[in-house]
Design a protein around this motif. Structure first.
Motif, mmCIF file in Angstrom:
data_model
loop_
_atom_site.group_PDB
_atom_site.id
_atom_site.type_symbol
_atom_site.label_atom_id
_atom_site.label_comp_id
_atom_site.label_asym_id
_atom_site.label_seq_id
_atom_site.Cartn_x
_atom_site.Cartn_y
_atom_site.Cartn_z
ATOM 1 N N THR A 205 41.683 30.578 49.842
ATOM 2 C CA THR A 205 41.023 31.647 49.099
ATOM 3 C C THR A 205 39.530 31.352 49.165
ATOM 4 N N THR A 429 48.611 42.163 41.871
ATOM 5 C CA THR A 429 49.106 41.444 40.705
ATOM 6 C C THR A 429 50.628 41.532 40.654
ATOM 7 N N LYS A 452 49.997 34.109 48.706
ATOM 8 C CA LYS A 452 49.009 33.441 47.854
ATOM 9 C C LYS A 452 47.575 33.714 48.293
ATOM 10 N N THR A 456 45.992 38.185 43.544
ATOM 11 C CA THR A 456 44.981 38.105 42.491
ATOM 12 C C THR A 456 45.488 37.315 41.292
ATOM 13 N N VAL A 457 46.604 37.744 40.702
ATOM 14 C CA VAL A 457 47.115 37.048 39.517
ATOM 15 C C VAL A 457 48.581 37.389 39.288
ATOM 16 N N GLN A 500 45.256 32.211 39.618
ATOM 17 C CA GLN A 500 46.305 33.190 39.885
ATOM 18 C C GLN A 500 47.370 33.206 38.794
ATOM 19 N N ARG A 548 43.278 32.293 35.067
ATOM 20 C CA ARG A 548 42.739 33.646 35.178
ATOM 21 C C ARG A 548 42.563 34.327 33.821
#
Length: 577
Positions: A205, A429, A452, A456-457, A500, A548
């Motif tokens: 990332t 998400t 991954k 985002t989360v 994440q 996050r």
């Protein structure tokens, strides 16, 4: 569409039986060693005190409950055999061995496991009995813990066991490393392990690099070096290095360790982090609040998007519906149910939220969602239809809230195809139920790990779930700070980056069937995970300052409760380190 049915996780399960996980085991005493022999053993080099540690002699030295154990030739980690133990009925496939030890000594207990849920522990230590566990794993995974014997302890009982109703587990290379108690068959001093082979980059990332490598025989742990400096130590064969700069190249190496020392460094691999905009949501604030907005009236306050408070950084529009085309979804604004809210107003409100720095995404699924992506064709249909909705309404991305199962292979394929169409700014998400994230081999967890680099989360739903296992192997009941922190720890230790992981809770008691916690409890959990403060009985092994943030179901129920959730949690998330 029946608008009342569309809500988060109404599946109510209970793992109350998990409270029986730690079963008492009988310790068979071995004659006490003389003072001179104990002193001699304590000063000798550490050895593996377990007999038949690799099951090369069948089950010799081991006893398995209810005939649950056998030896197999595949899979094995080393040698020609390994243990296979199969839970059945009320039996958890417990296999034990009595091991001779030296009083007042420290030992490291280790094993390599694969397959179903696997536990490793020791009883009869004379001090504090210990155990460790892992969810089901498709590859060999190392378990390790330490214990100290009491002043008169000359034997302990080492055990492995599985979990009720779960598949068979496999175990190999069990070790009780420490002073020679005189009963083991491994009197050799461990040698320094060889360097790990196969070091590779498994994901990047803008701020992290994920690495993996092959297991090393005899190793009890591994260290990772970045540009020659040690940055982390782990017991497994993977690690994620965080806190990196965007668009920067780094060199990584790994070493293997055991009681004898550390190996030489592995061959180096180079990884370059992505640009700041190359991972989903990179332009979001470091800590973000997600809220679901209801495209229906189920008794909560009816809202326009413009009514959603500014505390919400990501607004997930619930929900897109399945069509008659496999995998494809559609979205129709419920103007009648939303007091005449028009499509043009809706689109204008999306643009206004985006102009204020917010993200608006389309959520797929819900409790009654029937979207199925089960083959290559439906994966393509999913990607094409979601991308079409993004273009039509201006959505920033997609939320996966499929509460009736998903296929990891084809959902991964669909999300990657969607990302290729939407570009690197796409927000992705997920909102799995707690049961979906108990094991890295589960389809939801697998999907999250598979994507991954574009994820985002994951805002797991910490409600409507009953009791669940935390990362420490203990059972926690919903509705407590421990439930939030110990279950978040499962994801953090299972491979997701802290950035994440988000905590999903109901906005009010009416928003879910069970599991509501006050906003203050959410804030305590956030503090515990990011700063190791305000914890309950569970405390993570380290802080995760990059966590996050938090999510709630829903902005509408929050409004019904006077926006008490967002007014308390929002500023707290913003103030996290």
């Amino acid at each position: 569409m029946d608008p009342v049915r569309r809500q988060h996780g109404r599946r109510i399960g209970s793992w109350a039986g998990a409270a029986t996980a730690a079963l008492a085991l009988t310790v068979t005493a071995i004659g006490p060693a003389s003072a001179s022999s104990a002193s001699s053993a304590a000063s000798a080099a550490d050895v593996n005190n377990a007999s038949n540690a690799g099951f090369e002699s069948g089950l010799s030295g081991w006893t398995c409950s209810a005939g649950s154990g056998t030896t197999v030739s595949s899979p094995v980690r080393t040698g020609a055999a390994a243990l296979k133990a199969t839970p059945g009925g009320q039996d958890n496939a417990r296999c034990t061995q009595t091991v001779a030890v030296v009083p007042d000594s420290t030992y490291t207990l280790g094993a390599w496991v694969q397959g179903g849920y696997a536990y490793l522990g020791v009883t009869g230590t004379g001090t504090t009995d210990v155990s460790t566990w892992t969810p089901d794993s498709t590859t060999w995974k190392q378990l390790s813990t330490t214990f100290r014997t009491g002043p008169s302890t000359t034997s302990v009982t080492v055990y492995t066991h599985g979990w009720y109703g779960q598949p068979a587990y496999y175990a190999d290379d069990i070790s009780v490393q420490g002073p020679d108690g005189g009963g083991g068959d491994d009197g050799e001093q461990p040698s320094v392990p060889s360097a790990p082979a196969g070091l590779s980059v498994s994901g990047t990332t803008s701020s992290s690099v994920s690495l993996s490598w092959n297991a090393v025989s005899g190793a009890t742990g591994y260290s990772v070096y970045r540009d020659g400096t040690k940055v982390t130590a782990v017991t497994g064969t993977s690690a994620t290095v965080t806190g990196l700069s965007a668009a920067t190249s780094y060199s990584f190496q790994a070493t293997a360790t055991n009681a004898a020392g550390e190996s030489v460094k592995s061959a180096a691999v180079t990884a370059r982090t992505t640009e700041s905009g190359d991972s989903g949501g990179a332009d979001l604030p470091k800590h973000a609040v997600t809220g679901y907005w209801q495209n229906f009236n189920n008794g909560a306050t009816v809202q326009k998007l413009s009514d959603v408070p500014s505390a919400y950084d990501i607004i997930a529009v619930a929900f897109a519906d399945a069509t008659t085309t496999p995998g494809a979804v559609t979205f129709d604004l419920d103007s009648a149910g939303l007091n005449g809210y028009t499509v043009d107003q809706f689109k204008a409100d999306i643009k206004a939220k985006q102009a204020a720095g917010k993200k608006v995404i389309i959520s797929v699924g819900g409790e009654k969602g029937t979207v199925s992506v089960a083959d290559a064709a439906s994966a393509t249909n999913f990607a094409n239809s979601v991308h079409s909705l993004m273009q039509t309404y201006g959505f920033d991305g997609v939320d996966i809230d499929l509460e009736n199962g998903l296929n990891a292979t084809y959902m991964t394929q669909a999300l990657r195809a969607l990302s290729a169409k939407a570009g690197p700014e796409m927000i992705l998400t997920m909102a799995p139920q707690t049961i979906d994230m108990q094991s890295t081999s589960g389809s939801y967890f697998q999907t999250a790990l598979n994507v991954k680099d574009i994820l985002t989360v994951v805002n797991m739903q910490y409600y409507n779930s009953g009791s669940m296992l935390g990362c420490d192997g203990k059972v926690y009941s919903q509705g407590s700070v421990d439930f939030l922190t110990a279950l978040a720890c499962v994801q953090l230790e299972g491979g997701l980056s802290p950035s994440q992981v988000g905590i999903g809770t109901p906005a009010s008691t009416r928003a879910a069937g069970s599991g509501y916690v006050a906003p203050s409890v959410v804030n305590n959990a956030l503090d515990c995970l990011t700063k190791l403060t305000n914890c309950g009985s569970f405390k993570p092994s380290k802080a995760y300052p990059d966590l996050r943030g938090a999510m709630t179901w829903s902005t509408n129920w929050d409004a019904t409760a006077g926006n008490s959730w967002s007014s308390a949690v929002g500023p707290h998330v913003d103030a996290l380190p």
